[in-house]
Design an enzyme around this catalytic site. Structure first.
Site, short mmCIF file in Angstrom:
data_model
loop_
_atom_site.label_atom_id
_atom_site.label_comp_id
_atom_site.label_asym_id
_atom_site.label_seq_id
_atom_site.Cartn_x
_atom_site.Cartn_y
_atom_site.Cartn_z
N THR A 104 0.87 -1.18 0.00
CA THR A 104 0.00 0.00 0.00
C THR A 104 0.91 1.23 0.00
OG1 THR A 104 -0.18 0.15 2.42
CG2 THR A 104 -1.82 -1.23 1.27
N GLY A 146 2.56 2.49 -2.73
CA GLY A 146 3.78 2.08 -3.43
C GLY A 146 4.09 2.95 -4.63
N THR A 147 3.49 4.15 -4.67
CA THR A 147 3.68 5.00 -5.84
C THR A 147 4.85 5.96 -5.71
OG1 THR A 147 2.01 6.49 -4.91
CG2 THR A 147 1.26 4.90 -6.56
N SER A 156 7.46 4.26 12.48
CA SER A 156 8.39 5.40 12.43
C SER A 156 9.09 5.48 13.78
CB SER A 156 7.61 6.70 12.20
OG SER A 156 8.39 7.82 12.58
N TYR A 206 1.04 12.37 14.58
CA TYR A 206 1.78 11.42 13.73
C TYR A 206 2.44 10.34 14.59
CZ TYR A 206 5.15 9.71 10.25
OH TYR A 206 5.90 8.92 9.40
N1 LIG Z 1 10.20 9.50 4.95
C1 LIG Z 1 10.38 9.41 6.26
O1 LIG Z 1 11.17 10.15 6.85
C2 LIG Z 1 9.63 8.37 7.04
C3 LIG Z 1 10.07 8.06 8.34
C4 LIG Z 1 9.37 7.12 9.07
C5 LIG Z 1 8.27 6.50 8.53
N2 LIG Z 1 7.86 6.82 7.27
C6 LIG Z 1 6.67 6.15 6.76
O2 LIG Z 1 6.97 5.56 5.52
C7 LIG Z 1 5.75 5.41 4.78
C8 LIG Z 1 6.01 5.84 3.35
O3 LIG Z 1 6.30 7.22 3.33
P1 LIG Z 1 7.40 7.89 2.40
O4 LIG Z 1 8.34 8.58 3.26
O5 LIG Z 1 7.89 6.93 1.40
O6 LIG Z 1 6.53 9.06 1.73
P2 LIG Z 1 5.77 9.19 0.35
O7 LIG Z 1 6.75 9.19 -0.78
O8 LIG Z 1 4.88 10.35 0.54
O9 LIG Z 1 4.93 7.85 0.22
C9 LIG Z 1 3.68 7.70 0.81
C10 LIG Z 1 2.91 6.70 0.00
O10 LIG Z 1 1.65 6.51 0.66
C11 LIG Z 1 0.63 6.76 -0.27
N3 LIG Z 1 -0.56 7.29 0.38
C12 LIG Z 1 -0.69 8.36 1.19
N4 LIG Z 1 -1.96 8.51 1.56
C13 LIG Z 1 -2.65 7.51 0.95
C14 LIG Z 1 -4.01 7.13 0.92
N5 LIG Z 1 -4.95 7.81 1.60
N6 LIG Z 1 -4.35 6.06 0.18
C15 LIG Z 1 -3.42 5.36 -0.52
N7 LIG Z 1 -2.13 5.67 -0.53
C16 LIG Z 1 -1.76 6.74 0.21
C17 LIG Z 1 1.21 7.73 -1.27
O11 LIG Z 1 0.49 7.64 -2.50
P3 LIG Z 1 -0.40 8.84 -3.07
O12 LIG Z 1 0.44 10.05 -2.99
O13 LIG Z 1 -0.75 8.38 -4.44
O14 LIG Z 1 -1.61 8.87 -2.20
C18 LIG Z 1 2.61 7.20 -1.40
O15 LIG Z 1 2.65 6.13 -2.31
C19 LIG Z 1 4.70 6.24 5.51
O16 LIG Z 1 3.86 5.38 6.25
C20 LIG Z 1 5.53 7.09 6.44
O17 LIG Z 1 4.82 7.48 7.59
C21 LIG Z 1 8.52 7.73 6.52
#
Ligand SMILES: NC(=O)c1ccc[n+]([C@@H]2O[C@H](COP(=O)([O-])OP(=O)(O)OC[C@H]3O[C@@H](n4cnc5c(N)ncnc54)[C@H](OP(=O)(O)O)[C@@H]3O)[C@@H](O)[C@H]2O)c1
Length: 250
Positions: free
Chosen positions: A13, A15-16, A138, A151
């Protein structure tokens, strides 16, 4: 060397972009048939191009029960079952007790917590013995960081959900583990809103706090997700792996 997910069906989920996108590529390289979801039409379109021949890209709101149920109905019908589920979709909301509003709090819990619970519920009948679930939490799940109230609380709830699911799915032969990344350069900070200079300042502060003086890369998180998703982690369930460049330990 044998591929670690040969013949497996994997759903990611969110994964874009970011961590989910990097994980989709790695799972594909390791032999899995991969389906990823997202909600934003623009990101979905870009992902369809980038993941052509690598993963199927499906629009599905990760916080919406009907869309989640439709997603797993489709997985059952088209792919015949499920071996690996990476519940990665998540949003970052930033705001202190004084500034964050109720709608932002609710949205964080809808996508980051309720959606994961609904997905686990819908996916459980599809998950085959030997399967694995990984939830993306996280490091904020255990930290007191100003502005991370909603968050961090949502990510702590997700970690708890992972442990409960690990206990409930053990008899089914399915392992459930949690990955907790530190700051990773994915664009999630930019998406949380805020002026460009504020975002740049936040990222600079995070780099300075890190023992490695940098943010993580999505691929560095994806490799740990692959470990938990594969038989390399066959004796691990209910566990959390922190991948944060030492930020919470050093
Ligand atoms: N980057 C960090 O520093 C960090 C640190 C700790 C944890 N995380 C966690 O890692 C995960 C991935 O985040 P990322 O950092 O890779 O950021 P990201 O590039 O923004 O990826 C988030 C992904 O979740 C999808 N998404 C968000 N809301 C959604 C919804 N309502 N329905 C379906 N898809 C949804 C987005 O797709 P769309 O845009 O198409 O909706 C995107 O594919 C998150 O759970 C985040 O909390 C990130």
């Amino acid at each position: 060397m044998a591929k670690r997910l040969e013949g497996k069906v994997a759903v990611i989920t969110g994964g874009t972009s970011g961590i989910g996108l990097a994980t989709a590529k790695l799972f594909h390289e390791e032999g899995a048939r991969v389906l990823v979801t997202g909600s934003n039409p623009r990101t979905l379109e870009a992902a369809r191009t980038e993941l052509e021949g690598i993963a199927e890209v499906v629009q599905s709101d990760a916080g919406d029960r009907a869309q989640i149920e439709a997603l797993f109905d489709r997985v059952q019908k088209d792919l015949g079952g499920l071996d690996v589920l990476f519940l990665n979709a998540g949003i970052l909301v930033h705001g202190t007790l004084a500034t964050l509003d109720e709608a932002q709090f609710d949205e964080a819990f809808r996508v980051n917590v309720k959606g994961a619970w609904l997905a686990l519920k819908a996916a459980t009948p599809l998950l085959r013995a030997g399967g694995a679930v990984v939830l993306n939490s996280s490091i904020t799940n255990a930290m007191g960081t100003p502005g991370s109230g909603a968050y961090g609380a949502s990510k702590a709830a997700l970690r708890s959900l992972g442990r409960t699911a690990a206990s409930e799915l053990a008899d089914q032969g399915v392992r459930v583990n949690v990955i907790s990344p530190g700051p990773t350069d994915t664009g999630i900070i930019e998406k949380s809103g805020g002026a460009a200079d504020v975002i740049a300042g936040t990222k600079q502060r995070l780099r300075e706090r890190s023992p490695q003086k940098r943010l993580g890369a999505s691929e560095e998180i994806a490799r740990a997700v692959l470990f938990l998703a594969s038989d390399d982690a066959s004796y691990m369930t209910g566990e959390e792996i922190v991948v944060d460049g030492g930020m919470t330990r050093v």
